[in-house]
Structure formats: C-alpha cells, structure tokens
Design a protein around this motif. Structure first.
Motif, PDB file in Angstrom:
ATOM      1  N   TYR A 191      -2.907  12.471  -2.879  1.00  9.87           N
ATOM      2  CA  TYR A 191      -2.267  11.965  -1.652  1.00  9.87           C
ATOM      3  C   TYR A 191      -2.733  12.758  -0.442  1.00  9.87           C
ATOM      4  O   TYR A 191      -3.058  12.183   0.607  1.00  9.87           O
ATOM      5  CB  TYR A 191      -0.747  12.047  -1.774  1.00  9.87           C
ATOM      6  N   GLU A 194      -6.458  11.677   0.226  1.00  9.31           N
ATOM      7  CA  GLU A 194      -6.771  10.278   0.496  1.00  9.31           C
ATOM      8  C   GLU A 194      -5.779   9.543   1.404  1.00  9.31           C
ATOM      9  O   GLU A 194      -6.131   8.530   2.007  1.00  9.31           O
ATOM     10  CB  GLU A 194      -6.868   9.509  -0.832  1.00  9.31           C
ATOM     11  N   CYS A 195      -4.552  10.033   1.499  1.00  7.81           N
ATOM     12  CA  CYS A 195      -3.514   9.245   2.179  1.00  7.81           C
ATOM     13  C   CYS A 195      -2.856   9.927   3.376  1.00  7.81           C
ATOM     14  O   CYS A 195      -2.386   9.250   4.295  1.00  7.81           O
ATOM     15  CB  CYS A 195      -2.413   8.869   1.178  1.00  7.81           C
ATOM     16  N   SER A 196      -2.785  11.257   3.350  1.00  3.87           N
ATOM     17  CA  SER A 196      -1.981  11.962   4.351  1.00  3.87           C
ATOM     18  C   SER A 196      -2.502  11.852   5.777  1.00  3.87           C
ATOM     19  O   SER A 196      -1.734  11.991   6.731  1.00  3.87           O
ATOM     20  CB  SER A 196      -1.864  13.447   3.969  1.00  3.87           C
ATOM     21  N   CYS A 198      -3.298   9.297   7.360  1.00  3.37           N
ATOM     22  CA  CYS A 198      -2.681   8.134   7.999  1.00  3.37           C
ATOM     23  C   CYS A 198      -1.156   8.124   7.815  1.00  3.37           C
ATOM     24  O   CYS A 198      -0.405   7.919   8.770  1.00  3.37           O
ATOM     25  CB  CYS A 198      -3.253   6.837   7.436  1.00  3.37           C
ATOM     26  N   HIS A 199      -0.726   8.343   6.586  1.00  2.00           N
ATOM     27  CA  HIS A 199       0.703   8.260   6.276  1.00  2.00           C
ATOM     28  C   HIS A 199       1.431   9.577   6.488  1.00  2.00           C
ATOM     29  O   HIS A 199       2.654   9.635   6.298  1.00  2.00           O
ATOM     30  CB  HIS A 199       0.896   7.782   4.830  1.00  2.00           C
ATOM     31  N   VAL A 224       0.293  -2.476  -3.471  1.00  2.00           N
ATOM     32  CA  VAL A 224      -1.021  -1.924  -3.808  1.00  2.00           C
ATOM     33  C   VAL A 224      -1.838  -2.972  -4.551  1.00  2.00           C
ATOM     34  O   VAL A 224      -3.037  -3.162  -4.290  1.00  2.00           O
ATOM     35  CB  VAL A 224      -0.878  -0.648  -4.660  1.00  2.00           C
ATOM     36  N   HIS A 234      -5.406  -3.711   3.780  1.00  2.00           N
ATOM     37  CA  HIS A 234      -4.920  -2.332   3.784  1.00  2.00           C
ATOM     38  C   HIS A 234      -5.440  -1.569   4.999  1.00  2.00           C
ATOM     39  O   HIS A 234      -4.680  -0.913   5.710  1.00  2.00           O
ATOM     40  CB  HIS A 234      -5.358  -1.619   2.498  1.00  2.00           C
ATOM     41  N   ASP A 235      -6.719  -1.673   5.248  1.00  2.00           N
ATOM     42  CA  ASP A 235      -7.336  -0.954   6.370  1.00  2.00           C
ATOM     43  C   ASP A 235      -8.102  -1.968   7.227  1.00  2.00           C
ATOM     44  O   ASP A 235      -9.155  -2.448   6.840  1.00  2.00           O
ATOM     45  CB  ASP A 235      -8.283   0.128   5.831  1.00  2.00           C
ATOM     46  N   LEU A 246      -8.071   2.310  -1.884  1.00  2.00           N
ATOM     47  CA  LEU A 246      -7.271   1.787  -2.989  1.00  2.00           C
ATOM     48  C   LEU A 246      -8.142   1.117  -4.048  1.00  2.00           C
ATOM     49  O   LEU A 246      -7.781   1.076  -5.226  1.00  2.00           O
ATOM     50  CB  LEU A 246      -6.219   0.795  -2.469  1.00  2.00           C
ATOM     51  N   ILE A 257       0.042   9.122  -7.543  1.00  2.00           N
ATOM     52  CA  ILE A 257       0.415   9.117  -6.127  1.00  2.00           C
ATOM     53  C   ILE A 257       1.827   8.558  -5.963  1.00  2.00           C
ATOM     54  O   ILE A 257       2.644   9.115  -5.236  1.00  2.00           O
ATOM     55  CB  ILE A 257      -0.575   8.290  -5.293  1.00  2.00           C
TER      56      ILE A 257
END
Length: 266
Positions: A191, A194-196, A198-199, A224, A234-235, A246, A257
């Motif tokens: 996370y 790959e994710c933090s 943005c989120h 997902v 998603h993007d 993803l 995740i």
C-alpha cells in the motif's frame, strides 16, 4: 434503492420519527429539496449518547465552506438516500452499499456527476440521479452533508435514561470494519509503495481520490474487480489501462492490501 430487510425499514421509520418532516421533496419528482426546515426539536425532548468522534477533517470543512454548501439541506435530501446508504451514510453492513459518511466532498460530487452524466453505470442509482431528482444545487448539499458525518468506531456510552430507540440509532452509527483475510504487514508495504501517494498513508484520500479507510472490504473488492475488468476507470490519466497498478498486482497482493486497510479505522 429498495428496502427489503426488516432492520432497514425500522431504521428508516425511526429516522422519520426523529427528524422534522420536510415538505416533502423526496416524494415529489422535481420538487425543490434544498429548503431548510424551520422546525426545531427542544433539547429537553432528546437524549443524546456520549460519543468519542474525531472532528471532521480540516480539508473537508474547508471544501464545504468553499462550495457554500448547506449540510442541513443535505440532511433533508438524504432522506431518499438513507434507504440504502443509511441515515448516517454508514452503508450496508455487508458492503452491499458503500459507506459515504466522511468521504471527501469533492469525490462525492465527482461520482454523483458521473452517475448523472451516465459515465458511471449503476442501475439502482439511475432514477435518483436524474436532473429533476438531483439538480446540481442539491448535489452540492448532499455531498457536503455526507462528508460532514462522523462515525465512531467504538460503541457509545449510554445514559440510564436512554430508551431502546435512542440506543438502536446510536449503535447504527458505529462502524468498525472487521479484519479481513491476508497478511497485514505485507499489505502495508505494498500500500505504501503503490497506493499511498494518491490515497494517502492514512487511507483518507484527497479531493477526488476516495477515502479507503473505514470502507467495507467486500465493497472495495467488488470495485477492484470492476476496475480490472474495465467496467470502471481507476486512473483517468492512465492511457493504457493494462499498465494500471491494479492490473499489475497479483490477487494475493490485493488481498493483503485490503487486509491492511481494515486496520486503518481501529
């Protein structure tokens, strides 16, 4: 949005009993729904449990103020949404409907616009996002109201005088996502990488990027799957969807995740 479960009916009836009657925009297509009620309930007639909610995030409050939104008008409009998403925006207990409470106001507006413009397809949402049912003015108010709701993650402390209905409604506002299967430590590392960005590291998202913390695992997993299948985008900046993060993650990595995300609202 159809109420089929007994507890949803009970909650809706309770909401109608405890909130002022609005003249009634929810029942009349095309009626103006953003008129504030002048009816006030005396403080002596209510019994409020003690909560330990955190204050609304500063960026959410600032966004609401910038939009000149009226959360109280949004509360009235929410009467239509409550049948599925709950009077407090808590969603469905099994994730059949997403939690909307505390979600970023810009994200809520963005998604509602997508529903209205038919850029995001969802049959239950179709009739409720037509212009006559949800004009842009009301869209701002309902998004602001939902964003301003604070849900506790632990049960409230009640007074001895609190009746059963008061306790029921208060408990309905408690939302703590159960731990899901997966390796939390591994999920945290993926996370972060790959994710933090943005989120955000706390999973609260930012502006049009959704909050993931406190969201139902089953709902996130379903979304997902839609992203991977191309049923949702998603993007928006990704020209080649096959290279979306993803699509590159392994199923077990996504599982980890999601397991990590269940720890963020503890």
């Amino acid at each position: 949005m159809y109420v089929k479960q007994r507890n949803r009916i009970l909650l809706l009836l309770a909401a109608l009993v405890l909130t002022p009657v609005i003249g009634t925009a929810a029942d009349k297509p095309g009626a103006k729904k953003s008129v504030k009620s002048s009816i006030k309930t005396p403080a002596s007639e209510t019994s409020e449990p003690t909560f330990t909610n955190k204050p609304v995030a500063t960026h959410i409050s600032a966004a609401i103020a910038a939009l000149k939104a009226d959360p109280e008008a949004g509360h009235q409009i929410n009467g239509v949404c409550a049948a599925c998403h709950g009077d407090s925006g808590q969603g469905g207990k099994k994730g059949e409907y997403p939690r909307l409470a505390g979600q970023n106001v810009e994200y809520l507006m963005d998604q509602l616009h997508k529903f209205k413009d038919r850029k995001r397809t969802n049959l239950p949402m179709f009739p409720y996002t037509e212009e006559r049912e949800l004009p842009d003015e009301d869209l701002v108010h309902i998004a602001a109201y939902l964003a301003s709701i604070k849900l506790d993650t632990s049960f409230p402390v009640f007074k001895e005088s609190d009746d059963a209905l008061t306790r029921l409604l208060a408990v309905e506002k408690v939302l703590n996502i159960p731990r899901s299967e997966g390796d939390v430590d591994v999920g945290a590392k993926i996370y972060k990488t790959e994710c933090s960005s943005c989120h955000k590291k706390d999973g609260m998202g930012h502006k049009t990027v959704p909050m993931l913390a406190g969201q139902y695992t089953t709902y996130l997993k379903r979304q997902v799957e839609k992203f991977i299948k191309g049923e949702r985008i998603h993007d928006v900046d990704m020209k080649d969807p096959s290279k979306d993060v993803l699509n590159l993650l392994k199923p077990e990595e996504i599982r980890d995740i999601l397991a990590f995300l269940t720890t963020l609202d503890d």
